[in-house]
Design an enzyme around this catalytic site. Structure first.
Site, PDB file in Angstrom:
ATOM      1  N   GLY A 195       8.070  10.924  -0.889  1.00 19.14           N
ATOM      2  CA  GLY A 195       6.651  10.561  -0.886  1.00 19.14           C
ATOM      3  C   GLY A 195       5.975  11.294   0.238  1.00 19.14           C
ATOM      4  N   CYS A 220       2.666  15.356   1.842  1.00 24.04           N
ATOM      5  CA  CYS A 220       2.935  16.776   1.584  1.00 24.04           C
ATOM      6  C   CYS A 220       3.705  17.058   0.298  1.00 24.04           C
ATOM      7  CB  CYS A 220       3.681  17.382   2.770  1.00 24.04           C
ATOM      8  SG  CYS A 220       2.648  17.493   4.219  1.00 24.04           S
ATOM      9  N   LYS A 260     -12.381   7.609  15.373  1.00 20.67           N
ATOM     10  CA  LYS A 260     -11.128   8.310  15.649  1.00 20.67           C
ATOM     11  C   LYS A 260     -11.225   9.079  16.962  1.00 20.67           C
ATOM     12  CE  LYS A 260      -8.813  10.320  12.077  1.00 20.67           C
ATOM     13  NZ  LYS A 260      -8.536  11.432  11.126  1.00 20.67           N
ATOM     14  N   LEU A 275       5.676  20.565  10.232  1.00 21.03           N
ATOM     15  CA  LEU A 275       5.867  19.344  11.022  1.00 21.03           C
ATOM     16  C   LEU A 275       6.244  18.173  10.130  1.00 21.03           C
ATOM     17  CD1 LEU A 275       2.614  19.626  13.197  1.00 21.03           C
ATOM     18  CD2 LEU A 275       4.858  20.628  13.645  1.00 21.03           C
ATOM     19  N   PHE A 287      18.288  16.844   3.597  1.00 24.22           N
ATOM     20  CA  PHE A 287      17.504  16.687   2.371  1.00 24.22           C
ATOM     21  C   PHE A 287      18.371  16.536   1.127  1.00 24.22           C
ATOM     22  CE2 PHE A 287      13.085  16.765   3.652  1.00 24.22           C
ATOM     23  CZ  PHE A 287      13.283  16.996   5.002  1.00 24.22           C
ATOM     24  N   LEU A 288      19.574  15.989   1.333  1.00 20.11           N
ATOM     25  CA  LEU A 288      20.435  15.643   0.197  1.00 20.11           C
ATOM     26  C   LEU A 288      20.705  14.139   0.193  1.00 20.11           C
ATOM     27  CD1 LEU A 288      23.132  18.497  -0.025  1.00 20.11           C
ATOM     28  CD2 LEU A 288      21.193  18.090  -1.538  1.00 20.11           C
ATOM     29  N   ALA A 297      20.135  10.877  -1.527  1.00 22.33           N
ATOM     30  CA  ALA A 297      19.639  10.366  -2.810  1.00 22.33           C
ATOM     31  C   ALA A 297      18.995   9.003  -2.606  1.00 22.33           C
ATOM     32  CB  ALA A 297      20.796  10.265  -3.785  1.00 22.33           C
ATOM     33  N   LYS A 310       2.069  16.392  -3.200  1.00 21.33           N
ATOM     34  CA  LYS A 310       0.866  17.240  -3.354  1.00 21.33           C
ATOM     35  C   LYS A 310       1.253  18.727  -3.440  1.00 21.33           C
ATOM     36  CE  LYS A 310      -1.691  17.848   0.479  1.00 21.33           C
ATOM     37  NZ  LYS A 310      -2.154  19.128   0.952  1.00 21.33           N
TER      38      LYS A 310
END
Ligand code: UDX
Length: 442
Positions: free
Chosen positions: A259, A262, A36, A155, A251-252, A254, A265
């Site tokens: 997934g 973040c 990396k 972020l 964020f509405l 549907a 978890k």
């Protein structure tokens, strides 16, 4: 100018290091992964993130950005150290802090002068305290001066560079004036509110924000189920709600659910933290439960049309957990594939950016899986096509050609991103989520 070190070259670490270098700071990125670091040193990000490679190359060309495996030297040479290592989930939903602890011990052993240690990884409340305690314990009475603070990241993958450089807010959790001055100076050119709090408050802000956004998604998905029962359209409901500035439309959307590395978890970790504190966690548990159920709903849509799924070829378009990223961690598409494999389906998958990660995750795992090079190849001979990621290019496909390639013209739109009416006119059987429970949107 203050010298910075970023430990952990994951998504957050690379973006943080590159952006600070872009702002003119000298930054050393540290990681244990040699391959990396080689990629990064050549100006190549190890993952896809819009705008990142330009920043990375710019930092390297200006001699502001360095990458090394030599943790000890990097710590000694820096005044501000950002901890960006992974904090994966444990079986019970709590957080595995092994990597954070290891970094704290490493810093303790290299504390040659004053250092400000900044937690960026999402960590449970009390982690900064533990880091401080560990460093003091290791150094004993001769411990040089140091501070630990919390500066959570907000972020979003796919817009992480923009979110870093133009954030809605910067949160600084500090317990000393010196730490506050250093951090405020680092963010002095940012045109946004800078909120200074105690450390526990800052640590909670991160979890509370992510759990709230996940709750918004699960809420609209619950409303989608209701729309299916009463013949309403969830996307219009979301529009109607979203014009209210107190709610807003973001964020509405549907669909197949959330997934990524973040939300799943963090919701689990926040639930586990609340439970440990004796707080009733049924609200948070429901957020997770509704999200898990989304995949079963998509399978049900397939069974409603195909009847028996066994031996049918089902092609999944979109494998990344959302568009503009090649990240497949906790991707709803991977969960769908696992369920389809259990039912004995032949699965073909395609993603514009994530195929190498998909192959790495799925190769050898399932017998009946194939990987397509294009959406059209995926459509060839398919009994149904399921859209699981809202890649904009999917909206521009030649659906007439797709229909001709398929065995039966069935589309399940897991992200509510396609024009149902147009597809029906083309001869598809279109199915969405939250569109009135009818097979097709009116
Ligand atoms: C999230 C947070 O947004 C960010 O602030 C935090 O620091 C890291 O976690 P990220 O995981 O990159 O960012 O993705 P995000 O854009 O938040 O989307 C998460 C998931 O929710 C995706 O699977 C996405 O498809 C889904 N989603 C998002 C919906 O299902 N509906 C929506 O309306 C919005």
């Amino acid at each position: 100018m203050v010298r910075l070190c970023v430990v952990g070259m994951g998504h957050v670490g690379v973006v943080t290091a590159s952006c600070f270098a872009g702002l003119g700071y000298s930054v050393t990125g540290v990681d244990k992964d040699h391959d990396k670091l080689m990629l990064l040193s050549q100006g190549k990000p190890p993952f896809f993130e819009p705008g990142l490679s330009e920043l990375l190359r710019g930092g390297i060309d200006k001699d502001l950005l360095f990458f090394t495996e030599d943790f000890d030297e990097a710590i000694k040479a820096s005044e501000v150290i950002f901890i960006c290592v992974g904090t994966p989930s444990l079986e019970d939903g709590s957080v595995d802090l092994t990597q954070v602890e290891e970094v704290a011990r490493g810093i303790a052993a290299n504390l040659n002068d004053y250092k400000l240690i900044v937690g960026k990884s999402t960590v449970p409340v009390g982690t900064a305290k533990k880091i401080k305690q560990t460093i003091k314990l290791i150094n004993g009475d001769n411990c040089p001066d140091f501070d630990v603070s919390s500066n959570p990241e907000f972020l979003k993958e796919g817009s992480a560079v923009n979110d870093f450089l133009f954030p809605d807010r910067v949160v600084l959790g500090v317990d000393s004036k010196r730490a506050e001055i250093i951090l405020k100076d680092l963010y002095r050119d940012f045109d946004c509110p800078v909120l200074t709090t105690d450390i526990a408050t800052s640590e909670i802000i991160k979890y509370a924000s992510n759990a709230f956004l996940a709750m918004k998604i699960s809420y609209i998905n619950l409303v989608a189920d209701m729309c299916d029962k009463v013949g309403a359209n969830v996307h219009h409901v979301a529009d109607g709600m979203g014009y209210d500035r107190r709610i807003n439309r973001e964020f509405l959307s549907a669909g197949a659910g959330y997934g990524g590395s973040c939300f799943p978890k963090d919701v689990k970790a926040f639930t586990s933290l609340a439970a440990d504190l004796g707080i009733n966690v049924s609200l948070l548990r429901e957020v997770d439960r509704i999200n898990e159920k989304r995949i079963c709903l998509i399978v049900k849509r397939l069974e409603d049309t195909l009847w028996v799924c066994k031996d049918k070829k089902i092609s999944v378009l979109g494998m990344a957990f959302k568009c503009n990223t090649d990240d497949v961690r906790e991707s709803p598409a991977l969960k769908l594939i696992s369920k389809l494999a259990d039912k004995g389906c032949q699965i073909c998958c395609y993603d514009p950016k994530a195929m190498s990660n998909v192959r790495a995750q799925l190769n050898g795992l399932y017998e009946l899986i194939s990987f397509a090079e294009s959406p059209y190849e995926a459509a060839r001979g398919a009994d149904a096509l399921v859209f699981m990621t809202d890649w904009p290019e999917f909206g521009k496909l030649d659906f007439l050609k797709i229909k001709e390639l398929m065995r039966s013209p069935i589309i399940v739109d897991g992200r509510g991103m396609l024009h149902a009416h147009d597809l029906e006119e083309t001869g598809f059987l279109y199915q969405g989520l939250g569109l009135g429970g009818r097979l097709s949107c009116q």
